[in-house]
Design an enzyme around this catalytic site. Sequence first.
Site, PDB file in Angstrom:
ATOM      1  N   ASP A  77       0.837  -1.188   0.000  1.00  0.00           N
ATOM      2  CA  ASP A  77       0.000   0.000   0.000  1.00  0.00           C
ATOM      3  C   ASP A  77       0.878   1.246   0.000  1.00  0.00           C
ATOM      4  O   ASP A  77       2.028   1.213   0.448  1.00  0.00           O
ATOM      5  CB  ASP A  77      -0.903   0.030   1.242  1.00  0.00           C
ATOM      6  CG  ASP A  77      -1.911  -1.114   1.248  1.00  0.00           C
ATOM      7  OD1 ASP A  77      -2.266  -1.586   0.166  1.00  0.00           O
ATOM      8  OD2 ASP A  77      -2.314  -1.530   2.350  1.00  0.00           O
ATOM      9  N   ARG A  78       0.323   2.319  -0.459  1.00  0.00           N
ATOM     10  CA  ARG A  78       1.068   3.587  -0.576  1.00  0.00           C
ATOM     11  C   ARG A  78       1.812   3.942   0.708  1.00  0.00           C
ATOM     12  O   ARG A  78       2.981   4.335   0.670  1.00  0.00           O
ATOM     13  CB  ARG A  78       0.076   4.698  -0.934  1.00  0.00           C
ATOM     14  CG  ARG A  78       0.675   6.089  -1.037  1.00  0.00           C
ATOM     15  CD  ARG A  78      -0.421   7.148  -1.030  1.00  0.00           C
ATOM     16  NE  ARG A  78      -1.140   7.149   0.232  1.00  0.00           N
ATOM     17  CZ  ARG A  78      -2.470   7.159   0.331  1.00  0.00           C
ATOM     18  NH1 ARG A  78      -3.219   7.166  -0.743  1.00  0.00           N
ATOM     19  NH2 ARG A  78      -3.042   7.161   1.525  1.00  0.00           N
TER      20      ARG A  78
END
Length: 323
Positions: free
Chosen positions: A117-118
């Site tokens: 995830d970012r």
Amino acid sequence: MAATTSSNSDEADPTTKPTSQITLQTLENYPVPLSHPPPPISKDMELCRAVSAKSKSLFGLSRPDVIFQDQWLVVVNKPQGVYCERVLESIPQVLCHSDESGTEVRSPELHLANRLDRDTSGVMLITKSHKVAAKLVKTFTDHKVTKTYIALCIGPAPKWEKITIKSGHGRSKFGAYRVYAASDVGRKLPGGSLVKDMETSFEVLSINGQGSFKELSEFRKDEENTVVVEEKAVTDNDVKKDEIVVRAYPRSGRTHQIRLHCQYLGISIIGDVKYEGVYEWKGRSYDGHELHAESLSFEHPVTGLPVMFRAPLPLWASQALQQ
């Protein structure tokens, strides 16, 4: 023969239900998510974080970010707040810099073998050829990869030292990922997808700084301390909140798996506004969640030898563990 009444009949079929009633009945047949929906404030905060991440056009990895590389693989330590695609784009420059012969290195077949995830930092694996990429896809699909993560959570101190949670996973009718009952696995969701199985094991490393970093070892599940999710999550907002560092061992590879299971257990990851994590704590605001991909272990796709890659702990983890 009432069910075969001609459509030209002026009389309504008494067995036919109004469309709205059929729709309501269909919705009622869908599985009910058992974790809480994203808080209203999360939408704007997530948008701001996404815009900030996309604006980092000058992002580039440096040589210390490379954990390992050979002629088939590159393993890097992804920083928080950066999309995987940006990391991939910066790999050619890192490969050039790491070639001490001065020869320019070009690798046009770079592929992401795993995604983070970012706002998740840590081990990211990139392959240098289509063939190796295909082999690793199968390795991940066959669940032959062992992964560990470190997370800083806020919530009531767990009464368990180790726990395994089994549940369903899927998107609700509003598109958000949610926890579903384990018995709902295989059932259809509003968007047409199916509820999939999801399993994560956790061990507590420290509570409020009391504890210490434990070296990686094989997690042996305690069947007596396994939660099979069948009921809605219950949280008490008035209970004392503690800082808890956990190591997570995901047994499946579902989107936002660790974040969802932490939320269900009542110990949401700090900064994870989408899953009820606090974004302000002890006078500090958090621009992302504190989750770190600590290690990846698998058989090398070419040599067949067992390999394990670890990313250094980020500052927040070292401080929380008082290393």
